[in-house]
Design an enzyme around this catalytic site. Sequence first.
Site, PDB file in Angstrom:
ATOM      1  N   LYS A 200       0.839  -1.198   0.000  1.00  0.00           N
ATOM      2  CA  LYS A 200       0.000   0.000   0.000  1.00  0.00           C
ATOM      3  C   LYS A 200       0.877   1.252   0.000  1.00  0.00           C
ATOM      4  CE  LYS A 200      -3.398   2.241   2.949  1.00  0.00           C
ATOM      5  NZ  LYS A 200      -4.188   2.119   4.174  1.00  0.00           N
ATOM      6  N   GLU A 206      11.096  -4.231   3.829  1.00  0.00           N
ATOM      7  CA  GLU A 206      11.235  -5.648   3.443  1.00  0.00           C
ATOM      8  C   GLU A 206      10.790  -5.842   1.993  1.00  0.00           C
ATOM      9  OE1 GLU A 206       9.794  -4.522   6.210  1.00  0.00           O
ATOM     10  OE2 GLU A 206       9.923  -5.965   7.868  1.00  0.00           O
ATOM     11  N   GLY A 261      -4.316  -2.145   5.676  1.00  0.00           N
ATOM     12  CA  GLY A 261      -3.540  -3.279   5.154  1.00  0.00           C
ATOM     13  C   GLY A 261      -4.141  -4.620   5.538  1.00  0.00           C
ATOM     14  N   ARG A 262      -4.537  -4.768   6.807  1.00  0.00           N
ATOM     15  CA  ARG A 262      -5.038  -6.076   7.260  1.00  0.00           C
ATOM     16  C   ARG A 262      -6.475  -6.338   6.828  1.00  0.00           C
ATOM     17  NH1 ARG A 262      -3.369  -2.703  11.146  1.00  0.00           N
ATOM     18  NH2 ARG A 262      -4.843  -1.788  12.638  1.00  0.00           N
ATOM     19  N   GLU A 347      -2.888  -6.622  15.649  1.00  0.00           N
ATOM     20  CA  GLU A 347      -2.484  -5.306  15.156  1.00  0.00           C
ATOM     21  C   GLU A 347      -3.625  -4.302  15.353  1.00  0.00           C
ATOM     22  OE1 GLU A 347       0.773  -4.726  11.911  1.00  0.00           O
ATOM     23  OE2 GLU A 347      -1.094  -4.393  10.866  1.00  0.00           O
ATOM     24  N   HIS A 378      -1.716 -33.018  19.314  1.00  0.00           N
ATOM     25  CA  HIS A 378      -0.548 -33.803  19.711  1.00  0.00           C
ATOM     26  C   HIS A 378       0.630 -32.898  20.056  1.00  0.00           C
ATOM     27  CE1 HIS A 378      -2.623 -37.487  18.600  1.00  0.00           C
ATOM     28  NE2 HIS A 378      -3.181 -36.719  17.671  1.00  0.00           N
ATOM     29  N   LYS A 491       9.855   0.070  12.678  1.00  0.00           N
ATOM     30  CA  LYS A 491      10.303   0.398  11.317  1.00  0.00           C
ATOM     31  C   LYS A 491      11.343   1.521  11.358  1.00  0.00           C
ATOM     32  CE  LYS A 491       6.030  -0.634   8.784  1.00  0.00           C
ATOM     33  NZ  LYS A 491       4.964  -0.053   7.974  1.00  0.00           N
TER      34      LYS A 491
HETATM   35  O1  F6P Z   1       2.995  -4.181   9.838  1.00  0.00           O
HETATM   36  C1  F6P Z   1       2.626  -2.867   9.635  1.00  0.00           C
HETATM   37  C2  F6P Z   1       2.021  -2.691   8.319  1.00  0.00           C
HETATM   38  O2  F6P Z   1       1.814  -1.333   8.169  1.00  0.00           O
HETATM   39  C3  F6P Z   1       0.726  -3.478   8.148  1.00  0.00           C
HETATM   40  O3  F6P Z   1      -0.362  -2.858   8.718  1.00  0.00           O
HETATM   41  C4  F6P Z   1       0.677  -3.612   6.674  1.00  0.00           C
HETATM   42  O4  F6P Z   1      -0.246  -4.584   6.296  1.00  0.00           O
HETATM   43  C5  F6P Z   1       2.117  -3.950   6.371  1.00  0.00           C
HETATM   44  O5  F6P Z   1       2.859  -3.140   7.261  1.00  0.00           O
HETATM   45  C6  F6P Z   1       2.567  -3.742   4.958  1.00  0.00           C
HETATM   46  O6  F6P Z   1       2.438  -2.425   4.536  1.00  0.00           O
HETATM   47  P1  F6P Z   1       2.505  -2.031   3.006  1.00  0.00           P
HETATM   48  O7  F6P Z   1       1.376  -2.707   2.309  1.00  0.00           O
HETATM   49  O8  F6P Z   1       2.393  -0.534   2.977  1.00  0.00           O
HETATM   50  O9  F6P Z   1       3.820  -2.495   2.452  1.00  0.00           O
END
Ligand code: F6P
Length: 526
Positions: A200, A206, A261-262, A347, A378, A491
């Site tokens: 987003k 990452e 995002g979630r 979150e 188990h 971050k």
């Molecule tokens: O983990 C934090 C977060 O902002 C989440 O809410 C989100 O889903 C994820 O990082 C990835 O963010 P982006 O889609 O902006 O890369």
Amino acid sequence: MDTLTETSAWKNLQSLSEEFKQENFRLVNLFSEKNRFKSFSLTHEDLLLDFSKNFITSESLKALIELAKECQLPAAIKAMFAGAKVNCSEDRAALHTALRIPEKENPHFEIVNCLKNMDDIVSAINLGTWKGYNGQPIRDVVNIGIGGSDLGPSMVCEALIDFSVSDLNLHFVSNVDPAHLNGILKNLVPATTLFIIASKSFTTIETQLNAETAKAWLLSGAESTDLIKNHFIAVTSNIDAAKDFGVEETNVLPIWEWVGGRFSLWSAIGLPIALLVGMPQFRELLAGAHSMDEHFQFTDLNENLPVVMALMSIWYGGFFDCHSSAIVPYSQHLKQFPSYSQQLYMESLGKRVDIYGKEIQTNSAEVLWGTVGTSGQHSYFQLLHQGTEFIPVDFIAFINTIDKSLNALERHQYLLANCFSQSLALMSGKPALDQASRNIPGNKPSNTLLISQLNPHNLGCLIALYEHKTYVQSVIWNINAFDQWGVELGKELSKEILNALQLEKNLKEIDQSTAALIDSVRESTT
Ligand code: F6P
């Protein structure tokens, strides 16, 4: 308005909770009431929620509904659907529900447009008219994203694998550990591989590092960067950053600030799902979620599945000092559902202050975890049965299987038998008063969600149920479910520490422990 713990409903619940804490209280004895199952189960379409194996009576349920009313839940539900800025710290709406309004009725032209673009892309890739740089069709799609840009689509793709209409191989990369992307790329061929950069913000480190690596892998040995256009799609709200990365503007699908995002698998973040199961079944997933949206908006609180499930969690957190709960799907296809739910729940609700910045006077969200049954039986189920922790469980199971393989029906019934026997064992226990180590105390509550079968529609319904459960809890605790400032701190710090590692730049104010860890890396990195 009174703070939560000062409301009359809360005080009433406090005294009603005492009944369940008496030494002689037996959950199983509540079933002496003939119609208990009927009174404490609810249905919506193909979903049955059995919440009768909980510390609940008609009186306590009524008091929980009173609490919801006192906390203005009906108005809060209306507000979210109407696009009010329920994410107050970021001044944003949370309109993921708009993504699931059927297209013919959907007033948001940008959503309808985006579905149309997804349609075109899915057809081109699946029909093979979308070609890689040397004219071959795409065979492998790698989704690069993290958090909500990974967990939702990855979970749904695994869940709906039996509904696949495509020959594509789908892969998901989230971790910045090189092992993740390398482990996938080593088996792929650049000319037939397509990357979806799902981010987003298009700034998540990452995802950025993995995307850059994927680009370098694609371009290694290439004479021009021109070939990126056939091999990269982006889903983002940061269109300029995607273009700067090299993605063709026509290959950028939008996501809007009002989709958290979630909560984003319903948007173009769900492109891998659409590629796997085709757009008609992707639309069925949306339709299932929409049906839960309608149920949530228009059903009385006491018959409303997400509301009742949320109230049970509030009850256990508030009055039974519950710090942990488990989700145990008796379905291998739902293997990723617990980790998907962790982000959704923790979150959203892992907060200690209310929207006014005041400390919440009760436990907010508990730790949520789980794995599939029967495997979990188990490993950690021993603790559920005989440990000292109070851990309510959500069991999820499907009545029918579409699996036609050898002995599938028999094995499926064995799965169901185990699911039901675990909730029964947790509730009833088995007294062995003369031998303490064999005494299984019982009195452990659980919900069972029994669903006719796993399909796109029912899965949409199930996911939306947990989304709305999360929202209800946020309303009652008066928490903002849609921000995540705790994550942002990590971050920021990781950027500073990366600088310290790479540039040997000393951090000004740093504790001894972190400084020593950084030094250990610097000294040993060759
Ligand atoms: O983990 C934090 C977060 O902002 C989440 O809410 C989100 O889903 C994820 O990082 C990835 O963010 P982006 O889609 O902006 O890369």
